[in-house]
Structures are given as C-alpha cells and as structure tokens.
Design a protein around this motif. Structure first.
Motif, PDB file in Angstrom:
ATOM      1  N   ARG A   1     -11.006  -0.158   5.091  1.00 38.74           N
ATOM      2  CA  ARG A   1     -10.390  -1.276   4.367  1.00 38.74           C
ATOM      3  C   ARG A   1      -8.873  -1.162   4.363  1.00 38.74           C
ATOM      4  O   ARG A   1      -8.167  -2.164   4.521  1.00 38.74           O
ATOM      5  CB  ARG A   1     -10.913  -1.361   2.936  1.00 38.74           C
ATOM      6  CG  ARG A   1     -10.655  -0.122   2.097  1.00 38.74           C
ATOM      7  CD  ARG A   1     -11.231  -0.242   0.702  1.00 38.74           C
ATOM      8  NE  ARG A   1     -10.456  -1.137  -0.139  1.00 38.74           N
ATOM      9  CZ  ARG A   1     -10.572  -1.186  -1.457  1.00 38.74           C
ATOM     10  NH1 ARG A   1     -11.441  -0.384  -2.065  1.00 38.74           N
ATOM     11  NH2 ARG A   1      -9.840  -2.026  -2.164  1.00 38.74           N
ATOM     12  N   TYR A   2      -8.355   0.064   4.229  1.00 34.55           N
ATOM     13  CA  TYR A   2      -6.903   0.232   4.229  1.00 34.55           C
ATOM     14  C   TYR A   2      -6.345   0.230   5.644  1.00 34.55           C
ATOM     15  O   TYR A   2      -5.220  -0.235   5.864  1.00 34.55           O
ATOM     16  CB  TYR A   2      -6.532   1.514   3.490  1.00 34.55           C
ATOM     17  CG  TYR A   2      -7.009   1.503   2.063  1.00 34.55           C
ATOM     18  CD1 TYR A   2      -6.533   0.550   1.160  1.00 34.55           C
ATOM     19  CD2 TYR A   2      -7.959   2.403   1.607  1.00 34.55           C
ATOM     20  CE1 TYR A   2      -6.987   0.518  -0.155  1.00 34.55           C
ATOM     21  CE2 TYR A   2      -8.413   2.377   0.295  1.00 34.55           C
ATOM     22  CZ  TYR A   2      -7.928   1.435  -0.574  1.00 34.55           C
ATOM     23  OH  TYR A   2      -8.380   1.394  -1.870  1.00 34.55           O
ATOM     24  N   ALA A   3      -7.106   0.740   6.601  1.00 29.24           N
ATOM     25  CA  ALA A   3      -6.664   0.666   7.995  1.00 29.24           C
ATOM     26  C   ALA A   3      -6.553  -0.790   8.434  1.00 29.24           C
ATOM     27  O   ALA A   3      -5.573  -1.208   9.068  1.00 29.24           O
ATOM     28  CB  ALA A   3      -7.651   1.414   8.896  1.00 29.24           C
ATOM     29  N   LEU A   4      -7.553  -1.588   8.091  1.00 31.35           N
ATOM     30  CA  LEU A   4      -7.528  -3.010   8.436  1.00 31.35           C
ATOM     31  C   LEU A   4      -6.360  -3.715   7.762  1.00 31.35           C
ATOM     32  O   LEU A   4      -5.656  -4.517   8.381  1.00 31.35           O
ATOM     33  CB  LEU A   4      -8.846  -3.661   8.011  1.00 31.35           C
ATOM     34  CG  LEU A   4      -8.897  -5.191   8.108  1.00 31.35           C
ATOM     35  CD1 LEU A   4      -8.779  -5.639   9.549  1.00 31.35           C
ATOM     36  CD2 LEU A   4     -10.184  -5.720   7.473  1.00 31.35           C
ATOM     37  N   ALA A   5      -6.134  -3.393   6.486  1.00 32.44           N
ATOM     38  CA  ALA A   5      -5.050  -4.047   5.765  1.00 32.44           C
ATOM     39  C   ALA A   5      -3.702  -3.713   6.382  1.00 32.44           C
ATOM     40  O   ALA A   5      -2.844  -4.588   6.565  1.00 32.44           O
ATOM     41  CB  ALA A   5      -5.079  -3.634   4.289  1.00 32.44           C
ATOM     42  N   GLU A   6      -3.471  -2.438   6.719  1.00 28.30           N
ATOM     43  CA  GLU A   6      -2.185  -2.067   7.312  1.00 28.30           C
ATOM     44  C   GLU A   6      -1.991  -2.693   8.682  1.00 28.30           C
ATOM     45  O   GLU A   6      -0.896  -3.143   9.028  1.00 28.30           O
ATOM     46  CB  GLU A   6      -2.062  -0.543   7.388  1.00 28.30           C
ATOM     47  CG  GLU A   6      -1.714   0.082   6.048  1.00 28.30           C
ATOM     48  CD  GLU A   6      -1.392   1.553   6.125  1.00 28.30           C
ATOM     49  OE1 GLU A   6      -0.325   1.957   5.641  1.00 28.30           O
ATOM     50  OE2 GLU A   6      -2.228   2.301   6.651  1.00 28.30           O
ATOM     51  N   GLU A   7      -3.053  -2.730   9.486  1.00 30.35           N
ATOM     52  CA  GLU A   7      -2.940  -3.352  10.792  1.00 30.35           C
ATOM     53  C   GLU A   7      -2.673  -4.854  10.660  1.00 30.35           C
ATOM     54  O   GLU A   7      -1.826  -5.416  11.370  1.00 30.35           O
ATOM     55  CB  GLU A   7      -4.218  -3.103  11.601  1.00 30.35           C
ATOM     56  CG  GLU A   7      -4.422  -1.653  11.987  1.00 30.35           C
ATOM     57  CD  GLU A   7      -5.838  -1.347  12.415  1.00 30.35           C
ATOM     58  OE1 GLU A   7      -6.628  -2.310  12.581  1.00 30.35           O
ATOM     59  OE2 GLU A   7      -6.175  -0.164  12.581  1.00 30.35           O
ATOM     60  N   SER A   8      -3.402  -5.500   9.749  1.00 26.99           N
ATOM     61  CA  SER A   8      -3.201  -6.936   9.542  1.00 26.99           C
ATOM     62  C   SER A   8      -1.797  -7.229   9.036  1.00 26.99           C
ATOM     63  O   SER A   8      -1.153  -8.190   9.463  1.00 26.99           O
ATOM     64  CB  SER A   8      -4.239  -7.483   8.554  1.00 26.99           C
ATOM     65  OG  SER A   8      -5.540  -7.354   9.059  1.00 26.99           O
ATOM     66  N   LEU A   9      -1.315  -6.392   8.115  1.00 21.59           N
ATOM     67  CA  LEU A   9       0.016  -6.598   7.567  1.00 21.59           C
ATOM     68  C   LEU A   9       1.083  -6.393   8.639  1.00 21.59           C
ATOM     69  O   LEU A   9       2.030  -7.195   8.748  1.00 21.59           O
ATOM     70  CB  LEU A   9       0.245  -5.638   6.396  1.00 21.59           C
ATOM     71  CG  LEU A   9       1.613  -5.695   5.718  1.00 21.59           C
ATOM     72  CD1 LEU A   9       1.944  -7.112   5.258  1.00 21.59           C
ATOM     73  CD2 LEU A   9       1.669  -4.727   4.547  1.00 21.59           C
ATOM     74  N   ALA A  10       0.952  -5.344   9.445  1.00 18.43           N
ATOM     75  CA  ALA A  10       1.927  -5.106  10.510  1.00 18.43           C
ATOM     76  C   ALA A  10       1.935  -6.258  11.505  1.00 18.43           C
ATOM     77  O   ALA A  10       3.005  -6.744  11.915  1.00 18.43           O
ATOM     78  CB  ALA A  10       1.606  -3.790  11.219  1.00 18.43           C
TER      79      ALA A  10
END
Length: 754
Positions: free
Chosen positions: A359-368
């Motif tokens: 969930r946090y990996a996806l969020a960071e990738e999406s945010l970047a």
C-alpha cells in the motif's frame, strides 16, 4: 507565587499501552529520559501572566520515563506505556482501524476510511491495466521483481494465479527516456462501502471465543479480514495481528489456544505475520519502508529463530515487497584490462535493501508519477508579480517555505490567480478560519467541499495551493496529486521545521530534498516576541526574549502534580484575567497522553474546573472540549453540543459532526489538552505548553518548535524539565523517516532530462 488553596491535582490515569508511542526500530527498547540538571536559562521566567521576573526555572526531579507524542504522527521515538489488557486494547482515538458494529451500516468515519482504501485500490487496478512493464519492478531485484510483477498481473486480470508458481523471465526495464508522457491515472469518486455481513461477524465471534480473545473484536476482525475472516483465522491465527491494537503476545496466546502446543515461535505463519506487523508499526512511526536488517532485528526481538529466513518467506509469499535501489556508481567500462580499478574504499556503497508494504509502495510510486506528470504537462507562462507568482507561472510544481506569517504569500498567489480567471483553490490541514475560499484536504478528497470531480475523477482546477504541506502523508498526497488534471499547477507551502505528517511518509521534506522544482523561501519573519522565540528555536537556540506585553511567560514547577495545578490555574484564571483571553480560546499542549501530567490527567483536571459534570454521555457532557479522530492520523477539535440515540453531536469549526455511539470510546477524547502532533496545523490566541519532569525523553527541536508555535498572542510554559529543554532545542533532531519518494521522483525526472 503564592500556593492557591483548595485545589489538588487529580491522580493520573493508569497509562495504557499506545502502539503509536513506541519506536519502530528497536521496537522494545524505550528511550531513556534525560537526567535533571541545573535550571535552564530560557525565554524569561514568571509565575503568572502580569509579572516579569528574571530567567531561571525551579529544579524538577525526574519522574521516570514519560509517554511521548504519537510517534506515528511525527516520527518521534517514545517510551512505551504499560500494556493494556486483552487483544486490541487501545487508548488513542483514531489510532486504530475503524471498529465496525456487528452488521448494520458503517458509520460516517468508517465509510470515509474505507472509501479512501477503495480509492487506492481503484488506482492500483488502473495501474495494473497499463501496458508495458511495471514501473516499480525496475526497483526490485531478482525474484522480488518477478513476484511483484506477477502480483500486479494477477490483480489486473492479465495472468492467472498459477503465475505465482511459475518462473517467468524478468520483465524488461522501463526505457530511460519516454517518447511521450504516460496516460494519467484518474481515480473515480469513492463509493460508500458496505458493512461486513452479520453472518461473517458471528462466525468470527465463534473463532475468537474458541481462542480466548474478546468477542468485542469480532466487528474489527471482520472489517479487516473480510468475508473469509473466520476460516482464515482458524487456518492462520496470527492473522489477528492485522487488526490494529493487537500485540504479538496476544496473537501468540490466541494461536496456542486454537492450534495447541505444536505451534512455536518458528512457525512460518507467525514469521510472516510478524514481518508485516513490524512494517505496519514502522508506518505508524512515519516510515514507508525499513531496512532489511532492522526488520530482522525486530523479528529476533520476538524470538523468531531465523529472521533472515522469515523475511525471505514473507517476500516469497508476496506479503511484503523487497526494494533494492540501483547503485549510483557508473558501470565499469569494457576494455582489455588497461583501466585501473578503483580501490574498494573509493567505490560508492550500494543502497541498503528495503522492505515495504504494497500500500505504501503503491502510494509512493503513484505520488512520484503524479508529481512528475504535473512538472511535464504545465505550460510555461509569464505571470507578473513577486518571486512566488513568477515561479508558479513558469512551473507545474512549486515549493514555498516559511513560518506562520508567510502563509499570506500563497494565499495572495491564489487570489491573484483567480483574478486571472484561473480555477483556483486553497487547501489546508485544519479548519483555521483563513477564509471561506479555503477547504481542508480531507473535505476536498471526500467530496464534501471543493470543485468536485469530472467523469475521469479529476478536480476542475488550474491551480491548487496546499498550506501546511508538511502534514501530508504519502497516501493522502498520492490521492491528492492523482486527482489533479494535466496542466494543473500545484504549490506546496509549509514550515519545514514543524513536526512531520501524522501518517507514513515525509512528502514535503522528500520533495524539498529532491530539488526537482523551484523552492521559494519567504523572507517575511514572524513578528513580535513569539516570532523571535520560535525563529530562534528553529535555528537551534532557546533565546530569552523581551516580552513587555506578557507574550511569553515561564512558570517553573517542581513536579508533575504542581504542573497540573499550575496549568489549571493559568487556563481558568490567570490568562483570562491578565490577558483577556477566555478559557475556551486557550489550548494546553503536552508531550504525551500518559504520565502524571499527560493529556489524560490534564483533561480530567481541566474538565473538573471548567465544565464539571457526570459524563452521562459516554464520559462527556455538553460543553466539553474534545479531540475527534474521524480516521487514524487526523484529529479535529470541537465542542460537544448534545447527545441522542445515534451518538454525540459536535461543533468542529464551521461544521456540525455526529460521532456514532459505537465510535465514541475509540475515536474521541477530551480536548482541553492535546499533544503537539494533534495540535499541528492549528493556532490559538493563547497556548499553555506543559513540560513535567517525565517529559524530557520526548522532547526534540521539532516538537518544541511546533508546540511553541501554536500560540498567536500568548505562550505560557509550565517548565519542569530543567536543562532538557535547551538541550532538546540545540541537539534534539527528530529521527529520519525511511522513505522512497525522493529517489523515485529524481529518477523519473532525470530520465526526462537525458
């Protein structure tokens, strides 16, 4: 000051373990409080507003380790309190996942949290549907990259579940240079989720009873584990750790009751569940990932016999993700051996391997990706005005830094943009009354305020100005940026010295450190003695300031009981009488919830003096000041209006809210006294900061900067920590959070420049 008669400090409530108040690394090693030393010299000392005695504070004996502010809301390590009884014991409203009622419709707060999760799931599904290699797979190594690609393929419907057990060739890396920007992902408006079926909750209750766990956990377990919760628990009792508030020793007892003595500390199911639990705890501390060695140390602390094997099992099962950032050193040139090899000491070390949750990996990738998209798609325009206006006209992403007085600059930018005909909005962390045109980030994302979304789920905006940007966690930041259309300009503004976000990630700090966009530093200083004091703290100096208008007052105390007594006296009598600031406009800020002068003890004493009553509505009476956490990590303050069969009705800023009856105990506490993390993003005319002797271990420069900076006109410091205060200001830097946003963002935009 003459000792008032007839008032005694109430006994402090027995502290209960709060999972947000333990360090993520070390996990079981509380930080030792600083020893009491000679009296501190600081910003002027006085026993009561209206006097101007010289500096110096009475020596206060140390009272043992005290609880600190919620570390999950700022990365501050703290000391753990005594454990509460029973799985799922909790003491912090909103620190836990929503506790769904048995069957029936979800509450508004539950719906909001579940809707945000649904929004993230939809983003993930859309990312899986994209053609081409998975972006994050390029950051993994070997089997981990293949596993992540397989997980995403199955979730996207492009592969069967058997792909997990096959050995496909690794996906090719994304080309360094893209010929065109990727198609932006647009999350649709969140839909209201459904509650767990009554049959599911009943089945879970049976399993809990069989394992000796409280039946009251059934609703939460069903909400977290879903329709198959009961058979999942029978097969793997350690899945109980997925429910916030449950501790490993409680899950171990539950497993022994269900599985018998055959299960031991090396059970693979236990190892995987503990690995996930450690990463969830790390997220509470603000980390989006942890180094593998830190996770192994945590597993060893919980008697896992082979921590490395446990990590491998968790990765192979897809429970956690492994990230190995690429080495920055250039590859060795090919040749015939004439090139001299650099000695080992001169080689650039490889980045440590990290473990994280999807969930946090996806969020960071999406945010970047979202931030990079805004940088790429903005049209360069010439805007007349100051430095901030010119930067916003020429760039899609702009950072603005400064103190409280500097907030006027981005607000003025938004007003000027509206005059140009641009669709503009100002979003803030808390409803601080800066104007009718501003909305909170939470209200914007939920659809309760703001321009609404188009058919693609994007906001109808040309410019979004976000104040209090340091309070953005990575998941909130990702949802916000993914909701902005191509060409929209984003200005993130805030004070980099304050405590970090109340969730995982450090969005503002990571983007600042990446240097991928203009950074405009305000030159507007915060005015007056308060501004001078807080600015000095930001520079690492606790200065004595002249305060002719009683803007800053120091009240020395000897122990925690006296600290409570003096705090009540200041709020109820001294500040209103000497400064004309009523009690309802004075906020108390302290280091933690537990201890002899934590929020619990202070709120009990303040209620007794300011709004005595029997607490006939779940411990609350009309007129009580409260702190309400509608979702974990977000706190709003308000006043109890009334109560009925549905629950408590609150006035929070401009809104009237309903706290359902089943959420009162878990999401509400009295709010005359708050922690600094709860108070971040809000200011009051008068603030009383309480520093008893047992608070020394929880102090840091960001904490002091944030707490002192909440005051607009007057600050009283109830001071009993001696030299620990100036030492914290000079040396107490908050621990760094482990995140991946900076390298992800730098890699995306570096590829554009090649």
């Amino acid at each position: 000051m003459t000792e008032p008669s007839g008032e005694t400090a109430p006994e402090a409530a027995e502290p209960a373990e709060d999972l947000r108040e333990e360090a993520a690394e070390g996990l079981d090693a509380p930080e030792e409080p600083g020893a009491a030393e000679a009296p501190a010299e600081g910003p002027g000392t006085s026993e009561e507003p209206g006097t101007t005695e010289g500096p110096g504070a009475a020596e206060a004996p140390a009272e043992g380790p005290g609880t600190t502010d919620e570390p999950g809301t700022g990365g501050e390590p703290g000391t753990a309190e005594a454990p509460a009884e029973g799985p799922g014991a909790t003491d912090e409203p909103g620190d836990r996942a929503e506790a769904g009622a048995d069957g029936g419709e979800l509450s508004e707060a539950q719906a909001e949290l579940a809707a945000q999760r649904e929004l993230r799931a939809r983003i993930e599904a859309r990312k899986a549907e994209k053609s081409g290699p998975v972006a994050s797979g390029a950051k993994l190594s070997g089997t981990a990259a293949d596993l992540l690609a397989a997980v995403r393929a199955v979730e996207g419907g492009t592969a069967s579940g058997s792909a997990f057990y096959e050995a496909p060739e690794p996906a090719p890396r994304r080309p360094a240079v893209e010929t065109a920007p990727a198609t932006p992902v647009r999350p649709p408006a969140p839909e209201r989720p459904t509650a767990p079926a009554p049959g599911t909750t009943a089945a879970v209750r049976e399993v809990l009873v069989a394992g000796g766990a409280p039946e009251a956990l059934a609703g939460r377990v069903a909400a977290v584990l879903g329709e198959g919760a009961a058979p999942a628990l029978r097969e793997d009792p350690w899945q109980l750790l997925a429910v916030p508030g449950v501790r490993p020793e409680q899950a171990d007892g539950f497993a022994r009751a269900l599985l018998g003595p055959a299960c031991g500390p090396g059970d693979p199911r236990r190892a995987v569940a503990l690995t996930v639990w450690l990463l969830e705890r790390a997220a509470v501390q603000g980390h989006t990932a942890l180094e593998v060695r830190a996770v192994c140390a945590g597993l060893a602390g919980h008697a896992v016999p082979d921590p490395e094997q446990a990590v491998e099992a968790a990765v192979s099962e897809g429970a956690v993700l492994l990230f190995q950032e690429e080495e920055t050193a250039e590859e060795e040139p090919e040749g015939d051996g004439d090139v001299e090899e650099a000695p080992p000491a001169e080689r650039e070390p490889a980045a440590p391997a990290l473990l994280g949750l999807d969930r946090y990996a996806l969020a960071e990738e999406s945010l970047a990706e979202g931030l990079a998209r805004l940088v790429r798609t903005a049209k360069t325009e010439v805007w007349e005005g100051g430095e901030l206006e010119r930067a916003a006209g020429a760039h899609g992403l702009v950072l603005h830094t400064g103190g409280e007085a500097a907030r006027a600059e981005p607000v003025a930018l938004a007003a000027a943009a509206r005059e140009r005909g641009l669709r503009t909005l100002v979003a803030v962390h808390a409803d601080t009354g800066i104007g009718e045109d501003a909305v909170t980030v939470a209200a914007l994302l939920s659809g309760a305020a703001g321009p609404g979304r188009d058919e693609d789920g994007a906001f109808a905006l040309d410019l979004l100005v976000v104040l209090d940007a340091p309070q953005l966690d990575v998941e909130t930041g990702a949802m916000l940026v993914e909701s902005l259309p191509d060409g929209c300009r984003l200005v993130l503004s805030g004070d980099p010295e304050v405590l970090g976000a109340p969730g995982a990630g450090r969005v503002f700090a990571d983007v600042l450190a990446s240097r991928v966009c203009p950074r405009i530093a305000s030159r507007v200083p915060d005015p007056g003695p308060l501004g001078e004091l807080v600015s000095g703290i930001g520079a690492g100096e606790l200065n004595q300031v002249e305060a002719p208008g009683k803007e800053v007052v120091i009240v020395p105390v000897r122990d925690a009981g006296e600290a409570v007594h003096r705090t009540v006296q200041l709020v109820a009598d001294s500040v209103p009488r000497a400064l004309g600031v009523p009690s309802e406009q004075t906020q108390v800020v302290t280091v933690g919830h537990g201890g002899s002068a934590g929020t619990r003890a202070l709120n009990a004493a303040l209620k007794q003096r300011l709004n005595p009553g029997p607490g006939r509505f779940g411990g609350y009476d009309p007129g009580d000041r409260v702190a309400y956490a509608p979702v974990p990590g977000r706190t709003v303050t308000g006043t109890v209006l009334s109560a009925d069969a549905e629950g408590l009705r609150l006035r929070c800023g401009r809104d009237e809210l309903l706290v359902p009856k089943d959420r009162v105990e878990s999401s509400l506490r009295h709010g005359w006294a708050l922690t600094a993390h709860q108070a971040a993003g809000t200011r009051w005319p008068a603030v009383v900061v309480v520093l008893p002797g047992d608070a020394a271990g929880g102090l840091s420069r960001p904490w002091v900067y944030t707490a002192f900076g909440r005051a607009e006109r007057h600050l009283s410091v109830v001071h009993g920590v001696d030299q620990a205060l100036p030492r914290a200001v000079a040396e107490g830097v908050a621990p760094e959070r482990t995140t991946r946003l900076r390298p992800l963002l730098e890699a995306l935009l570096a590829a554009d420049g090649e």
